[in-house]
Every structure is written in C-alpha cells, then in structure tokens.
Write a protein that holds these residues in place. Sequence first.
Motif, PDB file in Angstrom:
ATOM      1  N   SER A  16      15.847  45.244 -24.083  1.00 43.18           N
ATOM      2  CA  SER A  16      15.718  44.776 -22.655  1.00 43.18           C
ATOM      3  C   SER A  16      15.175  45.424 -21.813  1.00 43.18           C
ATOM      4  CB  SER A  16      17.333  43.863 -22.058  1.00 43.18           C
ATOM      5  OG  SER A  16      16.898  43.372 -20.844  1.00 43.18           O
ATOM      6  N   ALA A  17      15.509  47.052 -21.684  1.00 45.16           N
ATOM      7  CA  ALA A  17      14.833  47.747 -21.006  1.00 45.16           C
ATOM      8  C   ALA A  17      13.322  47.936 -21.321  1.00 45.16           C
ATOM      9  CB  ALA A  17      15.539  49.072 -20.976  1.00 45.16           C
ATOM     10  N   SER A  18      13.118  48.233 -22.674  1.00 47.51           N
ATOM     11  CA  SER A  18      11.861  48.176 -23.269  1.00 47.51           C
ATOM     12  C   SER A  18      10.892  47.114 -22.867  1.00 47.51           C
ATOM     13  CB  SER A  18      11.966  48.436 -24.865  1.00 47.51           C
ATOM     14  OG  SER A  18      12.874  49.524 -24.976  1.00 47.51           O
ATOM     15  N   LEU A  19      11.556  45.862 -23.086  1.00 44.77           N
ATOM     16  CA  LEU A  19      10.841  44.622 -22.569  1.00 44.77           C
ATOM     17  C   LEU A  19      10.215  44.799 -21.326  1.00 44.77           C
ATOM     18  CD1 LEU A  19       9.847  42.267 -24.392  1.00 44.77           C
ATOM     19  CD2 LEU A  19      11.779  40.771 -23.666  1.00 44.77           C
ATOM     20  N   ALA A  20      11.231  45.077 -20.553  1.00 39.58           N
ATOM     21  CA  ALA A  20      10.946  45.075 -18.969  1.00 39.58           C
ATOM     22  C   ALA A  20       9.823  46.098 -18.687  1.00 39.58           C
ATOM     23  CB  ALA A  20      12.107  45.576 -18.282  1.00 39.58           C
ATOM     24  N   LEU A  21       9.619  47.311 -19.451  1.00 38.11           N
ATOM     25  CA  LEU A  21       8.758  48.161 -19.063  1.00 38.11           C
ATOM     26  C   LEU A  21       7.384  47.864 -19.885  1.00 38.11           C
ATOM     27  CD1 LEU A  21      10.492  51.644 -20.175  1.00 38.11           C
ATOM     28  CD2 LEU A  21       9.592  50.961 -18.116  1.00 38.11           C
ATOM     29  N   ALA A  22       7.423  46.791 -20.810  1.00 37.61           N
ATOM     30  CA  ALA A  22       6.288  46.400 -21.461  1.00 37.61           C
ATOM     31  C   ALA A  22       5.667  45.315 -20.344  1.00 37.61           C
ATOM     32  CB  ALA A  22       6.520  45.735 -22.805  1.00 37.61           C
ATOM     33  N   PHE A  23       6.469  44.587 -19.799  1.00 36.19           N
ATOM     34  CA  PHE A  23       5.816  43.679 -18.669  1.00 36.19           C
ATOM     35  C   PHE A  23       5.236  44.178 -17.586  1.00 36.19           C
ATOM     36  CE2 PHE A  23       8.682  40.212 -20.969  1.00 36.19           C
ATOM     37  CZ  PHE A  23       7.548  39.316 -21.248  1.00 36.19           C
ATOM     38  N   ASN A  24       5.963  45.337 -17.144  1.00 39.94           N
ATOM     39  CA  ASN A  24       5.469  46.163 -16.116  1.00 39.94           C
ATOM     40  C   ASN A  24       3.966  46.824 -16.208  1.00 39.94           C
ATOM     41  OD1 ASN A  24       7.526  45.794 -14.445  1.00 39.94           O
ATOM     42  ND2 ASN A  24       8.562  47.652 -15.026  1.00 39.94           N
ATOM     43  N   ASP A  25       3.936  47.357 -17.652  1.00 33.98           N
ATOM     44  CA  ASP A  25       2.779  47.901 -18.078  1.00 33.98           C
ATOM     45  C   ASP A  25       1.806  46.852 -18.163  1.00 33.98           C
ATOM     46  OD1 ASP A  25       3.827  50.253 -18.081  1.00 33.98           O
ATOM     47  OD2 ASP A  25       4.064  50.369 -20.449  1.00 33.98           O
ATOM     48  N   MET A  26       1.917  45.656 -18.586  1.00 32.96           N
ATOM     49  CA  MET A  26       1.098  44.596 -18.646  1.00 32.96           C
ATOM     50  C   MET A  26       0.605  44.086 -17.357  1.00 32.96           C
ATOM     51  SD  MET A  26       1.783  41.014 -20.575  1.00 32.96           S
ATOM     52  CE  MET A  26       2.490  41.676 -21.859  1.00 32.96           C
ATOM     53  N   ALA A  27       1.406  43.940 -16.391  1.00 35.59           N
ATOM     54  CA  ALA A  27       1.070  43.663 -15.029  1.00 35.59           C
ATOM     55  C   ALA A  27       0.278  44.635 -14.347  1.00 35.59           C
ATOM     56  CB  ALA A  27       2.169  43.414 -14.368  1.00 35.59           C
ATOM     57  N   GLY A  28       0.474  45.838 -14.440  1.00 35.50           N
ATOM     58  CA  GLY A  28      -0.528  46.782 -13.969  1.00 35.50           C
ATOM     59  C   GLY A  28      -1.872  47.239 -14.618  1.00 35.50           C
ATOM     60  N   GLY A  29      -1.924  46.760 -16.075  1.00 36.98           N
ATOM     61  CA  GLY A  29      -3.107  46.792 -16.545  1.00 36.98           C
ATOM     62  C   GLY A  29      -3.881  45.701 -16.106  1.00 36.98           C
ATOM     63  N   ILE A  30      -3.385  44.373 -15.739  1.00 37.59           N
ATOM     64  CA  ILE A  30      -4.235  43.125 -15.300  1.00 37.59           C
ATOM     65  C   ILE A  30      -4.696  43.556 -13.813  1.00 37.59           C
ATOM     66  CG2 ILE A  30      -3.913  40.784 -14.692  1.00 37.59           C
ATOM     67  CD1 ILE A  30      -2.005  40.304 -16.946  1.00 37.59           C
ATOM     68  N   ARG A  31      -3.746  44.150 -13.036  1.00 37.05           N
ATOM     69  CA  ARG A  31      -4.250  44.397 -11.549  1.00 37.05           C
ATOM     70  C   ARG A  31      -5.198  45.295 -11.506  1.00 37.05           C
ATOM     71  NH1 ARG A  31      -0.149  48.258  -8.304  1.00 37.05           N
ATOM     72  NH2 ARG A  31      -1.482  49.545  -9.557  1.00 37.05           N
ATOM     73  N   ASN A  32      -5.391  46.245 -12.551  1.00 39.06           N
ATOM     74  CA  ASN A  32      -6.175  47.451 -12.433  1.00 39.06           C
ATOM     75  C   ASN A  32      -7.547  46.670 -13.067  1.00 39.06           C
ATOM     76  OD1 ASN A  32      -4.754  49.311 -11.464  1.00 39.06           O
ATOM     77  ND2 ASN A  32      -3.976  50.212 -13.273  1.00 39.06           N
ATOM     78  N   ALA A  33      -7.643  46.073 -13.966  1.00 37.76           N
ATOM     79  CA  ALA A  33      -8.712  45.346 -14.646  1.00 37.76           C
ATOM     80  C   ALA A  33      -9.392  44.329 -13.826  1.00 37.76           C
ATOM     81  CB  ALA A  33      -8.432  44.623 -16.179  1.00 37.76           C
ATOM     82  N   LEU A  34      -8.551  43.741 -12.976  1.00 38.61           N
ATOM     83  CA  LEU A  34      -9.330  42.569 -12.224  1.00 38.61           C
ATOM     84  C   LEU A  34      -8.884  42.804 -10.765  1.00 38.61           C
ATOM     85  CD1 LEU A  34      -8.201  39.566 -14.498  1.00 38.61           C
ATOM     86  CD2 LEU A  34     -10.565  40.428 -14.408  1.00 38.61           C
ATOM     87  N   PRO A  35      -9.827  43.614  -9.951  1.00 35.83           N
ATOM     88  CA  PRO A  35      -9.518  43.923  -8.670  1.00 35.83           C
ATOM     89  C   PRO A  35      -9.110  42.994  -7.576  1.00 35.83           C
ATOM     90  CG  PRO A  35     -11.402  45.137  -9.474  1.00 35.83           C
ATOM     91  CD  PRO A  35     -11.102  44.048 -10.416  1.00 35.83           C
ATOM     92  N   GLY A  36      -9.669  41.509  -7.896  1.00 33.36           N
ATOM     93  CA  GLY A  36      -9.204  40.763  -6.667  1.00 33.36           C
ATOM     94  C   GLY A  36      -8.188  39.896  -7.109  1.00 33.36           C
ATOM     95  N   ILE A  37      -8.530  39.010  -8.173  1.00 31.95           N
ATOM     96  CA  ILE A  37      -7.460  38.148  -8.419  1.00 31.95           C
ATOM     97  C   ILE A  37      -6.361  38.728  -9.336  1.00 31.95           C
ATOM     98  CG2 ILE A  37      -8.544  37.481 -10.643  1.00 31.95           C
ATOM     99  CD1 ILE A  37      -7.380  34.629  -8.615  1.00 31.95           C
ATOM    100  N   GLY A  38      -6.730  40.039  -9.729  1.00 36.54           N
ATOM    101  CA  GLY A  38      -5.598  40.546 -10.542  1.00 36.54           C
ATOM    102  C   GLY A  38      -4.027  40.774 -10.054  1.00 36.54           C
ATOM    103  N   VAL A  39      -4.369  40.772  -8.622  1.00 40.69           N
ATOM    104  CA  VAL A  39      -2.835  40.871  -8.196  1.00 40.69           C
ATOM    105  C   VAL A  39      -2.084  39.797  -8.136  1.00 40.69           C
ATOM    106  CG1 VAL A  39      -1.771  41.464  -6.050  1.00 40.69           C
ATOM    107  CG2 VAL A  39      -3.644  42.710  -6.451  1.00 40.69           C
ATOM    108  N   LEU A  40      -2.657  38.567  -8.182  1.00 41.77           N
ATOM    109  CA  LEU A  40      -1.984  37.242  -8.265  1.00 41.77           C
ATOM    110  C   LEU A  40      -1.615  37.078  -9.889  1.00 41.77           C
ATOM    111  CD1 LEU A  40      -1.382  34.481  -7.174  1.00 41.77           C
ATOM    112  CD2 LEU A  40      -3.425  33.854  -7.732  1.00 41.77           C
ATOM    113  N   LEU A  41      -2.676  37.376 -10.738  1.00 44.50           N
ATOM    114  CA  LEU A  41      -2.142  37.413 -12.090  1.00 44.50           C
ATOM    115  C   LEU A  41      -0.947  38.303 -12.419  1.00 44.50           C
ATOM    116  CD1 LEU A  41      -5.735  37.043 -13.769  1.00 44.50           C
ATOM    117  CD2 LEU A  41      -4.173  35.089 -13.229  1.00 44.50           C
ATOM    118  N   ALA A  42      -1.014  39.510 -11.816  1.00 42.60           N
ATOM    119  CA  ALA A  42       0.057  40.457 -12.110  1.00 42.60           C
ATOM    120  C   ALA A  42       1.358  40.179 -11.710  1.00 42.60           C
ATOM    121  CB  ALA A  42      -0.468  41.702 -11.542  1.00 42.60           C
TER     122      ALA A  42
END
Length: 201
Positions: free
Chosen positions: A123-149
């Motif tokens: 469960s902890a590993s899965l939570a870290l994976a979702f956090n990393d995924m959201a961080g990657g989306i926010r960095n890749a898409l500067p505007g809409i990335g925050v909402l998607l993250a």
Amino acid sequence: MSNSKLMMGLCILVGGVHVLLANVMDARRHADWRDGLASLGWACAVGGGLLFAAGAAIPSVMLLRSISGGAIVLGLLLVVGFTAWREKPLKRLVQGLLGLTKISGAFGDILSYLRLFALGLASASLALAFNDMAGGIRNALPGIGVLLALLVLAFGHALNLLLGISSGVIHGLRLNVIEFFNWGLKDEGRLFAPFRRKEGS
C-alpha cells in the motif's frame, strides 16, 4: 532498529500471541483437564519462542533466554506426554513424538502473519507510485498539469485506500479461519445437554 524490522517483529508477535491464545482456548474446552495439557504445551512452546525472539532482539536481557528455553522444553514435553495420554505407554510415546511434527505448522502459521506487513508495504509503495505519477504530470504539462495531477492523486489514493481496507479485512479473516481456527477450534466439543423436564419413574 529500522521501521520495517519493527513492523515485521510486530506482525510475528501478533501471530504468536494469536496462536498462543488459540491453544489456551482449546485447552479450556476439555472436560478432563489432562486432555488440554497438549494444547497448553503448545501454548508454552509458542510463548517460549516469542520470549526467545525478544531475547535475541534485546541481548542485554539474558534472563529472557533462560525462561524461554525452559518454557519451550516444558511445552514440548507436555505435547509428547499428553497428545495421546489415554493410550498404552509405547503408543502414547509414538503419538506424542508424531505430535511434535506440528512444530513446522506452528512456525508457518506464525510467519503467515507477515502478510499483514506485506500488505502495508504494498500500500505504501502504491501511494508513492501515485505521488510520482502526479508529480511527473505536473512537471510535464505546466498549465493543465496541476488539475490532472490532482485528479490522479484523488483517484489513485482513493483506490489505494479501498484496496488497503478490503485486503486488510480479507486477509484478517483468512488468518482467523485458517491459522487461528486450526489451533483453537476443533470439530468435537462438549455434548449439548438442553434443560428438560425428566419423567419420574
């Protein structure tokens, strides 16, 4: 001691106490106290094993090792002597020695509680994976990335929470039905004798 070792130790402690409690409950159900001595022997052996593990974790307390050794030896002697105490001496000894084969079962049943540690780790590993995924989306898409993250975080952690709760309940039930009932719930028990009016002769 690291957090992972501490959590593993706690899971083993819970498993050992659960098996010990099951044996004590099994010993209490017998009408003749001698029938329950083998179960009390297993409770002593498991309790001694837990004390031995605690003594290994805290080497400065040497008294724990001597007490644990005595409890294990006493428990195994009770198992050998009272697994089939109603039989003739040779058959009683053979059945008692065969009863010792449950040592591997006790060890496996207690280690089976490590699945609770594995569930928490997953469960902890899965939570870290979702956090990393959201961080990657926010960095890749500067505007809409925050909402998607935020959407990824909300959906991912909700899913992780649901999986964690359901798997905890399911595996907790499994540990009760297989490990606990194996030691503490037997098919035979005391005969049910309801209250009833007896006819006078």
